[in-house]
Design an enzyme around this catalytic site. Structure first.
Site, PDB file in Angstrom:
ATOM      1  N   LYS A  68      20.278  48.937  71.250  1.00 43.10           N
ATOM      2  CA  LYS A  68      19.238  49.897  70.868  1.00 43.10           C
ATOM      3  C   LYS A  68      18.246  49.224  69.921  1.00 43.10           C
ATOM      4  O   LYS A  68      17.052  49.291  70.111  1.00 43.10           O
ATOM      5  CB  LYS A  68      19.898  51.113  70.218  1.00 43.10           C
ATOM      6  CG  LYS A  68      18.908  52.160  69.774  1.00 43.10           C
ATOM      7  CD  LYS A  68      19.603  53.422  69.289  1.00 43.10           C
ATOM      8  CE  LYS A  68      18.589  54.345  68.632  1.00 43.10           C
ATOM      9  NZ  LYS A  68      19.153  55.583  68.153  1.00 43.10           N
ATOM     10  N   GLU A  91      26.254  40.749  66.314  1.00 49.43           N
ATOM     11  CA  GLU A  91      27.218  40.330  67.337  1.00 49.43           C
ATOM     12  C   GLU A  91      26.538  40.198  68.696  1.00 49.43           C
ATOM     13  O   GLU A  91      26.699  39.201  69.412  1.00 49.43           O
ATOM     14  CB  GLU A  91      28.354  41.363  67.465  1.00 49.43           C
ATOM     15  CG  GLU A  91      29.251  41.483  66.259  1.00 49.43           C
ATOM     16  CD  GLU A  91      28.762  42.539  65.261  1.00 49.43           C
ATOM     17  OE1 GLU A  91      27.551  42.835  65.242  1.00 49.43           O
ATOM     18  OE2 GLU A  91      29.597  43.034  64.486  1.00 49.43           O
ATOM     19  N   GLY A 101      23.052  55.799  69.572  1.00 46.85           N
ATOM     20  CA  GLY A 101      23.763  54.740  70.288  1.00 46.85           C
ATOM     21  C   GLY A 101      24.989  55.258  71.022  1.00 46.85           C
ATOM     22  O   GLY A 101      25.190  54.998  72.215  1.00 46.85           O
ATOM     23  N   ARG A 102      25.827  56.022  70.321  1.00 48.17           N
ATOM     24  CA  ARG A 102      27.078  56.476  70.947  1.00 48.17           C
ATOM     25  C   ARG A 102      26.849  57.614  71.943  1.00 48.17           C
ATOM     26  O   ARG A 102      27.768  58.056  72.620  1.00 48.17           O
ATOM     27  CB  ARG A 102      28.080  56.877  69.864  1.00 48.17           C
ATOM     28  CG  ARG A 102      27.558  57.900  68.879  1.00 48.17           C
ATOM     29  CD  ARG A 102      28.421  57.963  67.636  1.00 48.17           C
ATOM     30  NE  ARG A 102      27.869  58.838  66.609  1.00 48.17           N
ATOM     31  CZ  ARG A 102      26.998  58.464  65.686  1.00 48.17           C
ATOM     32  NH1 ARG A 102      26.563  57.222  65.670  1.00 48.17           N
ATOM     33  NH2 ARG A 102      26.559  59.316  64.778  1.00 48.17           N
ATOM     34  N   GLU A 136      32.520  58.044  64.507  1.00 41.79           N
ATOM     35  CA  GLU A 136      31.235  57.626  63.932  1.00 41.79           C
ATOM     36  C   GLU A 136      30.350  58.857  63.702  1.00 41.79           C
ATOM     37  O   GLU A 136      29.526  58.874  62.798  1.00 41.79           O
ATOM     38  CB  GLU A 136      30.526  56.618  64.858  1.00 41.79           C
ATOM     39  CG  GLU A 136      29.427  55.834  64.164  1.00 41.79           C
ATOM     40  CD  GLU A 136      28.945  54.616  64.954  1.00 41.79           C
ATOM     41  OE1 GLU A 136      29.326  53.489  64.634  1.00 41.79           O
ATOM     42  OE2 GLU A 136      28.163  54.808  65.901  1.00 41.79           O
ATOM     43  N   HIS A 152      55.950  56.215  76.511  1.00 43.94           N
ATOM     44  CA  HIS A 152      56.926  55.162  76.215  1.00 43.94           C
ATOM     45  C   HIS A 152      56.496  54.337  75.018  1.00 43.94           C
ATOM     46  O   HIS A 152      56.956  53.217  74.827  1.00 43.94           O
ATOM     47  CB  HIS A 152      57.124  54.284  77.454  1.00 43.94           C
ATOM     48  CG  HIS A 152      57.732  55.055  78.581  1.00 43.94           C
ATOM     49  ND1 HIS A 152      59.090  55.216  78.733  1.00 43.94           N
ATOM     50  CD2 HIS A 152      57.161  55.777  79.582  1.00 43.94           C
ATOM     51  CE1 HIS A 152      59.330  55.973  79.791  1.00 43.94           C
ATOM     52  NE2 HIS A 152      58.175  56.337  80.320  1.00 43.94           N
ATOM     53  N   LYS A 166      28.307  45.506  57.096  1.00 42.80           N
ATOM     54  CA  LYS A 166      27.345  44.587  57.734  1.00 42.80           C
ATOM     55  C   LYS A 166      26.642  43.749  56.676  1.00 42.80           C
ATOM     56  O   LYS A 166      26.456  42.544  56.842  1.00 42.80           O
ATOM     57  CB  LYS A 166      26.269  45.373  58.497  1.00 42.80           C
ATOM     58  CG  LYS A 166      26.692  45.925  59.829  1.00 42.80           C
ATOM     59  CD  LYS A 166      25.471  46.515  60.545  1.00 42.80           C
ATOM     60  CE  LYS A 166      25.872  47.471  61.637  1.00 42.80           C
ATOM     61  NZ  LYS A 166      24.756  48.192  62.225  1.00 42.80           N
TER      62      LYS A 166
HETATM   63  O1  F6P Z   1      28.261  49.963  64.572  1.00 43.19           O
HETATM   64  C1  F6P Z   1      27.086  50.609  64.318  1.00 43.19           C
HETATM   65  C2  F6P Z   1      26.168  50.701  65.481  1.00 43.19           C
HETATM   66  O2  F6P Z   1      24.914  50.913  64.959  1.00 43.19           O
HETATM   67  C3  F6P Z   1      26.541  51.788  66.476  1.00 43.19           C
HETATM   68  O3  F6P Z   1      26.147  53.035  66.067  1.00 43.19           O
HETATM   69  C4  F6P Z   1      25.838  51.309  67.693  1.00 43.19           C
HETATM   70  O4  F6P Z   1      26.300  51.959  68.831  1.00 43.19           O
HETATM   71  C5  F6P Z   1      26.191  49.843  67.646  1.00 43.19           C
HETATM   72  O5  F6P Z   1      26.127  49.518  66.272  1.00 43.19           O
HETATM   73  C6  F6P Z   1      25.309  48.936  68.440  1.00 43.19           C
HETATM   74  O6  F6P Z   1      23.979  49.026  68.058  1.00 43.19           O
HETATM   75  P1  F6P Z   1      22.815  48.457  68.954  1.00 43.19           P
HETATM   76  O7  F6P Z   1      22.824  49.180  70.258  1.00 43.19           O
HETATM   77  O8  F6P Z   1      21.558  48.673  68.185  1.00 43.19           O
HETATM   78  O9  F6P Z   1      23.066  46.980  69.184  1.00 43.19           O
END
Ligand code: F6P
Length: 650
Positions: A295, A301, A355-356, A442, A473, A598
């Site tokens: 987003k 990462e 995002g979620r 979240e 199990h 972060k």
């Molecule tokens: O972990 C926090 C977060 O901002 C989530 O809410 C989001 O889904 C994820 O990181 C990834 O964010 P992006 O889509 O901006 O890479």
């Protein structure tokens, strides 16, 4: 407190239960004790004195209003006034439920289940989906009281309407929350900031439809002219978990699987180089398309993983191959271009999609359409849309997401059960619990109300789960005889892949579903010492073999697990989680809690760079972190000493 605001003009609307929210221009009379402009204060509005507003901090005045003040530095601005008790837990309806919970705690589910009229009432059905919540520690009175809380204290209908109307209900990010627009019919009209967003949504859908068809048919080929049959979606959190859940669910759906023949969809989420190695193992860059999903296009990462796969492609095929092998999904198209991806190959979404909550945007729809073709994914969107309609229009007592949300609030806030187990009796739903973990935790793991007031009660639940019967199990021991954990049993009537062996007493799916039907009763009824005695169980074993029962669960039965049903299931949980947040009066659509970790990681990253490149000693951290970092830095990295690019060895 002794602060007064003067309205610039007489208010044109008056607060009332029918008009519980008004916005007024104001200027602040000078006062030495005005709190920090960002502070939350409570205000009382006098019905008669329309011209004056008294402001109180930490006010607990009954039946007075509160607002989140964001006055500008010169103390001028608009007051947002919401008529409501200061916190939901101060409402009489909440207090009433508290008392009622004490009565319910004295009742056993064994007895509640004996009341057939009650059980008949505690079901709901919509568009093929059945919810049975008779095994909740609740009776008709509980339900009436929960509905009263929703309607009269939490103004749930008003909040749902505000969401559907595109109001900025995500107040800390000043955004609308419109994931419902992502699956709206082409001719519907949904506004955000005065703009109908549905045509924008459909433009992107058309672009995905067209692009995915070109890739799938081989009219869009890689740099060496080969068809791109494999896709790696690079993204994390909401840019990963939802699409992974849907992909895993569709993999074995006969219709979807037919369209996916010869194709692979993989997900690279973790920045761990091992995840890179796993993802590219067995893939050929010549036939691989990388979809970078982020987003913000700033997530550390994802960006490092994207750069790694960019290197993997250009190393094998040359820099110019990137245009054919990498596309992006983002709200930040400027950064996409800066990264080196052709803006024509970028698929947009918007800041009004959390995002979620983004699986129905290009975040999910692009990789899933590449794998299964858009016509299948359109059915998934249709299923979600069906639930959107139901959530918006069904009366609360028959509204599946509303009932589920209210029952969660009941379990967490009144019965004191902090966790929830998500137990799909379907291997295809193996990634459902991880998705719900992010969606729910979240969204609702918050410590303050939407107005910034610290909450004296817990919100959110600890979600975890595994497909039945694997979970049985594993952790069911604790659920049956240890802690009380409300369970969501999710079953499917018709298996995606029926199996029957001649001579077996039941089909394989019946075997699975025997457990789906049995477990909720085992939890509800338990097994008493008397029953054990009558079975001649030795007295020393009776305490160990006793099941107290009275452990709540609910059952959701889906007709099958087609793309349509998967869309329904997704939307049911999205709305359920929003309902919980609306009742607790928190902001379910921001996620400030992920920021601190972060920013600390970026300090560590800086230190690692300085120590590795110029031997700078570790400093600025506490004793523990300094010691651990020093040990870490002394060890062999396994990388060549000349700092040359190293990709995972396969
Ligand atoms: O972990 C926090 C977060 O901002 C989530 O809410 C989001 O889904 C994820 O990181 C990834 O964010 P992006 O889509 O901006 O890479």
């Amino acid at each position: 407190m002794n602060v007064f605001c003067a309205l610039k003009s007489p208010p044109t609307s008056i607060l009332s239960p029918q008009n519980p929210r008004i916005s007024l221009p104001f200027s602040l009379l000078p006062s030495p004790s005005w709190p920090n402009p960002r502070d939350t204060v409570a205000i009382g509005v006098s019905w008669e004195r329309n011209y004056g507003i008294a402001a109180y901090r930490d006010s607990k005045l009954p039946f007075f209003s509160f607002f989140r003040s964001s006055p500008t530095r010169n103390h001028r601005g608009r007051l947002q006034i919401v008529m409501s008790p200061v916190l939901i837990c101060d409402a009489v309806e909440w207090q009433d439920l508290k008392k009622h919970a004490e009565e319910i705690k004295r009742t056993h589910l064994r007895d509640l289940m004996g009341d057939v009229d009650r059980c008949k009432l505690m079901t709901a059905e919509y568009d093929g989906i059945i919810l049975d919540y008779s095994r909740q520690c609740a009776d008709q009175e509980t339900l009436e009281k929960l509905l009263k809380l929703a309607e009269q204290a939490a103004h749930l209908k008003e909040k749902i309407n505000r969401m559907y109307n595109g109001e900025h209900i995500n107040s800390t990010e000043d955004r609308s929350v419109l994931h419902i627009a992502l699956r709206a019919a082409r001719d519907s009209v949904i506004h955000s900031d005065g703009r109908n967003v549905v045509p924008d949504v459909w433009n992107v859908i058309e672009k995905i439809n067209n692009f995915s068809e070109r890739v799938r048919s081989g009219s869009w080929v890689g740099a060496t002219g080969k068809t791109l049959k494999d896709v790696v979606a690079v993204g994390i959190g909401g840019s990963f978990l939802g699409p992974l859940f849907v992909h895993t669910a569709l993999q074995t759906d006969p219709e979807a699987a037919e369209f996916a023949k010869g194709r692979q969809l993989r997900f690279l989420a973790n920045v761990d180089p091992v995840d890179v190695a796993r993802n590219i193992t067995g893939l050929n860059p010549e036939t691989t398309l990388v979809v970078v999903v982020s987003k913000t296009f700033t997530t550390a990462e994802t960006m490092l993983n994207a750069r790694t796969l960019r290197e993997w492609i250009s190393d094998a095929l040359g820099q110019q191959a990137i245009a054919k092998h990498m596309v992006a999904v983002s709200t930040n198209l400027k950064l996409v271009e800066e990264f080196g991806i052709d803006p024509n190959n970028a698929f947009a979404f918007w800041d009004w999609v959390g995002g979620r909550y983004s699986v129905c945007s290009a975040v999910g729809v692009l990789p899933l359409s590449l794998q299964y073709g858009f016509p299948v994914i359109e059915k998934f969107l249709d299923g979600a849309r069906s639930i959107d309609k139901h959530f918006y229009s069904a009366s609360f007592d028959k509204n599946i997401p509303v009932l589920l949300g209210l029952l969660s609030v009941w379990n967490v806030s009144f019965l004191g059960f902090p966790a929830r187990a998500i137990l799909p009796y379907s291997q295809a739903l193996e990634k459902f619990a991880p998705h719900i973990q992010q969606l729910s935790m979240e969204s609702n793991g918050k410590g303050v109300s939407i107005d910034g007031i610290p909450l004296p009660f817990e919100t959110g639940e600890i979600d975890f789960g595994e497909p039945g019967t694997n979970g049985q199990h594993s952790f069911y021991q604790l659920i049956h005889q240890g802690r009380v954990i409300p369970c969501d049993f999710i079953g499917v009537v018709k298996s995606q892949r029926p199996v029957y062996l001649k001579g077996e007493i039941v089909s394989n799916h019946d075997e699975l579903m025997s457990n789906f039907f049995a477990q909720p009763d085992a939890l509800a009824y338990g097994k008493s010492p008397e029953q054990l005695q009558s079975e001649n169980v030795g007295s020393h074993l009776i305490p160990h073999k006793t099941f107290s029962g009275n452990r709540p669960s609910l059952s959701l039965l889906l007709p099958s697990l087609s793309a349509y049903n998967v869309g329904q299931l997704l939307a049911i949980y999205e709305h359920r989680i929003a309902v919980e947040g609306f009742i607790w009066d928190i902001n379910s659509f921001d996620q400030w809690g992920v920021e601190l970790g972060k920013s600390l990681a970026s300090q560590v990253r800086k230190q690692l760079n300085l120590s590795r490149t110029s031997g700078k000693p570790v400093e600025g951290f506490n004793f523990s972190t300094t010691s651990l970092l020093s040990i870490y830095l002394q060890a062999d990295t396994g990388l060549p000493p000349d700092n040359s690019t190293t990709l995972p060895k396969l």
